[in-house]
Design an enzyme around this catalytic site. Sequence first.
Site, short mmCIF file in Angstrom:
data_model
loop_
_atom_site.label_atom_id
_atom_site.label_comp_id
_atom_site.label_asym_id
_atom_site.label_seq_id
_atom_site.Cartn_x
_atom_site.Cartn_y
_atom_site.Cartn_z
N SER A 44 6.56 1.15 -11.58
CA SER A 44 7.73 0.61 -10.89
C SER A 44 8.86 1.63 -10.84
CB SER A 44 8.20 -0.69 -11.54
OG SER A 44 8.42 -0.52 -12.92
N GLU A 45 9.02 2.45 -11.89
CA GLU A 45 9.99 3.56 -11.86
C GLU A 45 9.48 4.76 -12.63
OE1 GLU A 45 12.58 0.09 -10.84
OE2 GLU A 45 11.48 0.46 -12.70
N THR A 46 9.90 5.93 -12.16
CA THR A 46 9.71 7.21 -12.84
C THR A 46 11.08 7.87 -12.91
OG1 THR A 46 7.46 7.44 -12.00
CG2 THR A 46 8.56 9.45 -12.72
N HIS A 75 15.15 -1.12 -17.14
CA HIS A 75 14.12 -0.68 -18.09
C HIS A 75 13.95 0.83 -18.08
CE1 HIS A 75 10.62 -0.14 -15.33
NE2 HIS A 75 10.01 0.37 -16.38
#
Length: 277
Positions: A44-46, A75
Amino acid sequence: MPLFSQVDVFTDELLFGNPVAVVHDADGISADRMAAFARWTNLSETTFLLPPTEPGADYRLRIFTPVRELPFAGHPTLGTARAWLAAGGRPAREGELVQQCAAGLVRIRQAGDRLAFAAPPVLRDGPVNAADLAVLIRALRLEPGDLVDARWADNGPGWVALLLRDADTVLRIEPDREAFGELDKVGVVGPYPPGSEVAFEVRAFVPRVVLGEDPVTGSLNASVAQWLIPAGIAPARYTAAQGTRLGRRGRVHVEQRDGDIWVGGDTVVGVTGTVAL
C-alpha cells in the site's frame, strides 16, 4: 546499495499488521525510480528516507503508493520511524522524533516499543453531498438504517468517512469495487458494544489497488478520531480494530492529549537488507 527494511505496523506480531517498505539513504534516487520501485513492491505504501531540509526535523520522508505520491500517510510514518531507529537513527530530542514530509513536520512520540504520531490538520472536512453519498451507499451496498453519518476526513490521501450503526455492519460489507467512481479512498467505522476489547471496527476501501482494502490505516484513523472525539461519539482515549476481514489483527491506539490527537501502534521489523536502486 541503500539499506532496505520492511516493517509490519499496528501489530505486535509479524504478519498481522500492515507492512511498509522503507528505503534508507535515498537521496540519490530519482522520483521516477521511487515511483517504479513502489509499483514493484506492490504494498500500500513504500517510503524513502532522505536528509531533512527543515530545521528541527530528524529526517525527511517521501511516501509512494503503487499509483501516486502522498503528502502524508499514517502507517508509513510509524513504520519508517521504527526502521530509522532500528538502523541507528538518533532523534535530536529524547523520546520524540520529527518527520519532515510534504504535509509538513509530524511529531512522533516514543513510549517503550510503541510509537504514536500527532495527527496532522485535516485538509478537507464537512458533510458529504447527496450525489457522492448516493455513490458511496451503492458502492458499499448499504441497507436502510446502516448509515449514521458521513464526513470528509481528508488529511492528505483523500479520505471520506462513513459512521455506520455498529461494528457488525462494518464487517459484513462486500463492496462493489467498480461503483466507487472517483471516490477511491473510503473509510467506514462502527462501534462495538460497551465493554468490548476494542471500541470501533474500521475498514479502508481503496478500490484501485490490488486488495481493494488497506489492512490497517493510520491516516484514516487519525482523521476519524478528529471527527468522532470532538463530536462526543468516541472517548478521548480508545483502541480501534482494523484488518479483521483480511485476516489481520490491527490495533490502533488513539488518545487526545493537550489538544492533539495521537495515533499509535506497535511495530515489528520483518525484513532487513539492501536494495539495488
